[in-house]
Design a protein around this motif. Structure first.
Motif, PDB file in Angstrom:
ATOM      1  N   UNK A 256       0.807  -1.214   0.000  1.00  0.00           N
ATOM      2  CA  UNK A 256       0.000   0.000   0.000  1.00  0.00           C
ATOM      3  C   UNK A 256       0.838   1.260   0.000  1.00  0.00           C
ATOM      4  N   UNK A 257       0.176   2.375  -0.149  1.00  0.00           N
ATOM      5  CA  UNK A 257       0.857   3.670  -0.144  1.00  0.00           C
ATOM      6  C   UNK A 257       1.517   3.907   1.211  1.00  0.00           C
ATOM      7  N   UNK A 258       2.777   4.316   1.203  1.00  0.00           N
ATOM      8  CA  UNK A 258       3.520   4.508   2.449  1.00  0.00           C
ATOM      9  C   UNK A 258       2.975   5.715   3.200  1.00  0.00           C
ATOM     10  N   UNK A 259       2.565   5.481   4.445  1.00  0.00           N
ATOM     11  CA  UNK A 259       1.935   6.533   5.237  1.00  0.00           C
ATOM     12  C   UNK A 259       2.839   7.071   6.327  1.00  0.00           C
ATOM     13  N   UNK A 260       3.957   6.410   6.580  1.00  0.00           N
ATOM     14  CA  UNK A 260       4.869   6.854   7.640  1.00  0.00           C
ATOM     15  C   UNK A 260       6.016   7.648   7.038  1.00  0.00           C
ATOM     16  N   UNK A 261       6.592   8.546   7.839  1.00  0.00           N
ATOM     17  CA  UNK A 261       7.678   9.379   7.314  1.00  0.00           C
ATOM     18  C   UNK A 261       9.035   8.697   7.405  1.00  0.00           C
ATOM     19  N   UNK A 262       9.110   7.580   8.148  1.00  0.00           N
ATOM     20  CA  UNK A 262      10.375   6.846   8.224  1.00  0.00           C
ATOM     21  C   UNK A 262      10.116   5.402   8.645  1.00  0.00           C
ATOM     22  N   UNK A 313      15.566   4.910   7.568  1.00  0.00           N
ATOM     23  CA  UNK A 313      15.418   5.442   6.217  1.00  0.00           C
ATOM     24  C   UNK A 313      14.253   6.424   6.208  1.00  0.00           C
ATOM     25  N   UNK A 314      14.412   7.520   5.509  1.00  0.00           N
ATOM     26  CA  UNK A 314      13.389   8.552   5.398  1.00  0.00           C
ATOM     27  C   UNK A 314      12.554   8.310   4.137  1.00  0.00           C
ATOM     28  N   UNK A 315      11.252   8.503   4.250  1.00  0.00           N
ATOM     29  CA  UNK A 315      10.347   8.271   3.123  1.00  0.00           C
ATOM     30  C   UNK A 315      10.111   9.548   2.330  1.00  0.00           C
ATOM     31  N   UNK A 316      10.039  10.678   3.004  1.00  0.00           N
ATOM     32  CA  UNK A 316       9.894  11.959   2.320  1.00  0.00           C
ATOM     33  C   UNK A 316       8.582  12.134   1.588  1.00  0.00           C
ATOM     34  N   UNK A 317       7.515  11.519   2.086  1.00  0.00           N
ATOM     35  CA  UNK A 317       6.208  11.699   1.463  1.00  0.00           C
ATOM     36  C   UNK A 317       5.962  10.843   0.238  1.00  0.00           C
ATOM     37  N   UNK A 318       6.891   9.981  -0.130  1.00  0.00           N
ATOM     38  CA  UNK A 318       6.714   9.137  -1.315  1.00  0.00           C
ATOM     39  C   UNK A 318       5.689   8.034  -1.039  1.00  0.00           C
ATOM     40  N   UNK A 319       4.966   7.615  -2.085  1.00  0.00           N
ATOM     41  CA  UNK A 319       4.018   6.513  -1.942  1.00  0.00           C
ATOM     42  C   UNK A 319       4.717   5.162  -2.002  1.00  0.00           C
ATOM     43  N   UNK A 320       5.909   5.133  -2.600  1.00  0.00           N
ATOM     44  CA  UNK A 320       6.665   3.887  -2.701  1.00  0.00           C
ATOM     45  C   UNK A 320       8.157   4.205  -2.631  1.00  0.00           C
ATOM     46  N   UNK A 321       8.938   3.190  -2.263  1.00  0.00           N
ATOM     47  CA  UNK A 321      10.380   3.389  -2.130  1.00  0.00           C
ATOM     48  C   UNK A 321      11.081   2.050  -2.259  1.00  0.00           C
ATOM     49  N   UNK A 322      12.210   2.042  -2.960  1.00  0.00           N
ATOM     50  CA  UNK A 322      13.084   0.878  -3.025  1.00  0.00           C
ATOM     51  C   UNK A 322      14.274   1.099  -2.102  1.00  0.00           C
ATOM     52  N   UNK A 323      14.547   0.114  -1.253  1.00  0.00           N
ATOM     53  CA  UNK A 323      15.747   0.164  -0.435  1.00  0.00           C
ATOM     54  C   UNK A 323      16.668  -0.957  -0.882  1.00  0.00           C
TER      55      UNK A 323
END
Length: 339
Positions: A256-262, A313-323
């Protein structure tokens, strides 16, 4: 994100007949993937996945359902919003993570917990006469038809369409939303529900979800065992693992869409000379040698757990992120030289 485990079992006993069988019936508002475990000769076999549309019933074993214990598991398709919904229990059995499977060796997933699911037990009785049906249900009681309507309502909501409440009633809001969707997709006009529109909705919901979430990718030359920690209500964090990533593999860790900031991430490379954990940790969380899912409201030692340092890791408001796990993130091998 807390994974919800929920199981309800209903059964239908019928008289003995020539077409004795074991069936699944989806009386929920979720599209499901289901599997079964059963004794096959001298082994315990697992078989799946069967896709069950909302309101669909399907024969999964054509042979007579013998008296004794069976094992059943189902999970909602990834396209449904929210935490993963499962119909599950306490018995860990092997599955394949995608595609149809028929496994007769339960040792194949011993070192890969992500290929295990927790099945619930079903006791088939002699009085069943070889016929048995397991129903997947919710707190809301649906018939086969109302489950189909509720499923369409849920799937439309999953793709961002307002179809009214998920209640299994074909009201005007649902009719209008479904008719518009059918027209948009070039399907027959009207608000009728058929397999084609449900399958199209499932495809759209899964495609939408596939673009969202937090992904781990292994860019090293060794398998990585990975874990994650995320904030809960208040100041509590939840840590869970393990996801085994082979070199070059990627896996979705948060749906789902990332809702946390980190988030906090952890990984370890198994090495004959000693484990090589990720470095640069910012906060300690509890881990275990086997699969774990724990809150930090108690000290790790008080829960008979170990402690490890996770990297933030910081999300920065993104809905998705690859680590990406890269070789330089991990402690050097015990002997001279790097990975």
């Amino acid at each position: 994100m807390r994974i919800i485990f929920f199981s309800l079992l209903l059964f239908v006993v019928t008289s003995a007949s020539a077409d004795a069988k074991y069936s699944f019936c989806n009386k929920s508002s979720y599209a499901l993937s289901a599997a079964i475990g059963y004794v096959d000769g001298d082994r315990l076999a697992t078989r799946g996945w069967w896709r069950l549309r909302p309101g669909q019933c399907k024969v999964v074993l054509t042979e007579k359902a013998k008296p004794g214990r069976y094992f059943v598991y189902a999970e909602a398709i990834p396209g449904h919003e929210g935490p993963l919904r499962t119909w599950s229990g306490d018995t860990a059995l092997c599955v394949e993570n995608s595609g149809f499977f028929n496994l007769r060796n339960q040792d194949v997933c011993r070192d890969d917990p992500m290929r295990q699911r927790r099945f619930f037990n079903v006791e088939v009785t002699e009085q069943a006469g070889g016929n048995w049906q397991t129903d997947f249900t919710e707190a809301s009681t649906y018939t086969v038809y109302s489950a189909e309507v509720a499923g369409v309502q849920r799937l439309l909501s999953d793709i961002g369409v307002d179809a009214g409440r998920v209640d299994g009633a074909m009201g005007r809001t649902t009719q209008r939303a479904l008719a518009n969707y059918r027209k948009q997709k070039g399907l027959a006009e009207g608000y009728s529900i058929d397999d084609e529109v449900i399958d199209t909705l499932i495809e759209d919901a899964n495609a939408r979800e596939a673009k969202l979430g937090l992904f781990y990718c292994n860019k090293t030359n060794s398998p990585v065992w990975s874990a994650i920690a995320a904030g809960e209500e208040g100041d509590t964090y939840n840590s869970k693992g393990w996801w085994k990533l082979e070199p070059g593999d990627c896996s979705k860790i948060v749906k789902g869409s990332l809702e946390k900031d980190h988030y906090y991430v952890y990984g370890v490379i198994e090495d004959p000379a000693g484990d090589r954990p990720i470095t640069g940790g910012a906060k300690n969380f509890c881990i275990n040698n086997v699969m774990f899912n724990v809150n930090d409201d108690l000290a790790c030692a008080d829960q008979d757990l170990e402690e490890a340092s996770f990297r933030r890791i910081e999300i920065g408001g993104a809905e998705s992120l690859n680590f990406d796990f890269t070789p330089d993130m991990f402690a050097a091998p015990a002997e001279a030289g790097g990975e």
